[in-house]
Design an enzyme around this catalytic site. Sequence first.
Site, PDB file in Angstrom:
ATOM      1  N   ASP A  51     -12.095   0.774   0.105  1.00 31.05           N
ATOM      2  CA  ASP A  51     -10.988  -0.116  -0.239  1.00 31.05           C
ATOM      3  C   ASP A  51      -9.671   0.503   0.210  1.00 31.05           C
ATOM      4  O   ASP A  51      -9.324   1.615  -0.198  1.00 31.05           O
ATOM      5  CB  ASP A  51     -10.949  -0.354  -1.757  1.00 31.05           C
ATOM      6  CG  ASP A  51      -9.824  -1.311  -2.134  1.00 31.05           C
ATOM      7  OD1 ASP A  51     -10.018  -2.523  -1.974  1.00 31.05           O
ATOM      8  OD2 ASP A  51      -8.750  -0.837  -2.558  1.00 31.05           O
ATOM      9  N   TYR A  56      -0.791   1.243   1.831  1.00 31.10           N
ATOM     10  CA  TYR A  56      -1.099   2.654   1.550  1.00 31.10           C
ATOM     11  C   TYR A  56      -0.645   3.582   2.683  1.00 31.10           C
ATOM     12  O   TYR A  56      -0.573   4.789   2.489  1.00 31.10           O
ATOM     13  CB  TYR A  56      -2.597   2.853   1.307  1.00 31.10           C
ATOM     14  CG  TYR A  56      -3.175   2.040   0.168  1.00 31.10           C
ATOM     15  CD1 TYR A  56      -2.358   1.385  -0.751  1.00 31.10           C
ATOM     16  CD2 TYR A  56      -4.561   1.916   0.017  1.00 31.10           C
ATOM     17  CE1 TYR A  56      -2.902   0.623  -1.788  1.00 31.10           C
ATOM     18  CE2 TYR A  56      -5.108   1.168  -1.022  1.00 31.10           C
ATOM     19  CZ  TYR A  56      -4.275   0.522  -1.915  1.00 31.10           C
ATOM     20  OH  TYR A  56      -4.821  -0.223  -2.929  1.00 31.10           O
ATOM     21  N   LYS A  85      -5.524  -5.154   2.838  1.00 28.47           N
ATOM     22  CA  LYS A  85      -4.732  -6.111   2.060  1.00 28.47           C
ATOM     23  C   LYS A  85      -3.443  -6.481   2.801  1.00 28.47           C
ATOM     24  O   LYS A  85      -2.837  -5.640   3.455  1.00 28.47           O
ATOM     25  CB  LYS A  85      -4.362  -5.509   0.686  1.00 28.47           C
ATOM     26  CG  LYS A  85      -5.575  -4.956  -0.073  1.00 28.47           C
ATOM     27  CD  LYS A  85      -5.209  -4.375  -1.429  1.00 28.47           C
ATOM     28  CE  LYS A  85      -6.406  -3.736  -2.107  1.00 28.47           C
ATOM     29  NZ  LYS A  85      -6.681  -2.372  -1.655  1.00 28.47           N
ATOM     30  N   HIS A 118      -2.426  -8.840  -1.299  1.00 25.48           N
ATOM     31  CA  HIS A 118      -2.242  -7.681  -2.187  1.00 25.48           C
ATOM     32  C   HIS A 118      -1.724  -8.090  -3.571  1.00 25.48           C
ATOM     33  O   HIS A 118      -2.110  -7.512  -4.583  1.00 25.48           O
ATOM     34  CB  HIS A 118      -1.279  -6.689  -1.538  1.00 25.48           C
ATOM     35  CG  HIS A 118      -1.480  -5.286  -1.989  1.00 25.48           C
ATOM     36  ND1 HIS A 118      -1.485  -4.208  -1.140  1.00 25.48           N
ATOM     37  CD2 HIS A 118      -1.695  -4.758  -3.218  1.00 25.48           C
ATOM     38  CE1 HIS A 118      -1.701  -3.085  -1.829  1.00 25.48           C
ATOM     39  NE2 HIS A 118      -1.817  -3.401  -3.094  1.00 25.48           N
TER      40      HIS A 118
END
Length: 324
Positions: A51, A56, A85, A118
């Site tokens: 994931d 990130y 996402k 997200h």
Amino acid sequence: MDLKHNCSVKLNDGNLMPVLGFGTFAPDGIQKSKVNEATKIAIDVGFRHIDAAYFYQNEEEVGQALRDKMADGTVKREDLFYTTKIWATFLRPELVRQCLERSLKKLGLDYVDLCIIHAPIAMKPGEELLPKDANGKFILDIVDICDTWEALEKCKDVGLTKSIGVSNFNHKQLELILNKPGLKYKPTCNQVECHPYINQSKLLEFCMSKDIVLVAYSALGSHKASNRISSDSPYLLGEPILKTIAKKHNRTPAQVALRYQLQRGVVALAKSFNEKRIKENFEVFDFELTQEDMKAIDGLNRNFRYLKFSFAVDHPYYPFLEEY
């Protein structure tokens, strides 16, 4: 859900999602090379569901880890289930595909297995991940989530992602999409914060009734070191009830927290950058919690969120004012 080693759940579009995933969000202070290393360890111990997210900012490192593990013969691309996402600054429909294509480029992959929104809260488009005004206040944007969803459906149609879903949506926001005129694909999943302190039982029941899989992030609570979490937050893995149950089964509190989700039909994401714990977190298929254990853990629920998104509390799509 038959919880054998490496088992998967069938999504409403027919694709399979492994029930245990490895989370790659790294708090500040964790070097990006560590993320690469941890992802390779996760694949070596058996994780196949990874994931990740554009937000990130470590998809190059994660992608390199996946490609290394494919190159050395540990896994084939089709063995892996990779999630990314669409970040808040890309929710305008004309930007959705661009965000996904950027992720794919960083990863060095042709497609992802799952691409999710997200959060329903849009932010001002642009290169800044967290756009702020002169006073340091986040600059939000208002985008109809149904329009964002349509753009995501198109990404599935052109093969950039196999499945599509959402994250941090409440049941009313899910209904907006489910009831959208001309809906082509239902969301396959809703990824939300879920652990014994916020077990999301009502949202889980709603999602199950609509054939939407609930995916739990922060399934082990949240890391004290993260600057996104207030320092007086309860420490889930220090919870006496979890420790007692863990001791009874000769397990760790983390293994109990993950097993709890799997037995409720929730897909759990486990995040760690420590080799020993990554290994332990995967060892949840060879023991079972009793009904009494499950009941005791249910009793810990206090609707406590580690992640509150308080900066967006006035946004029309702020998801956490609804009960579920």
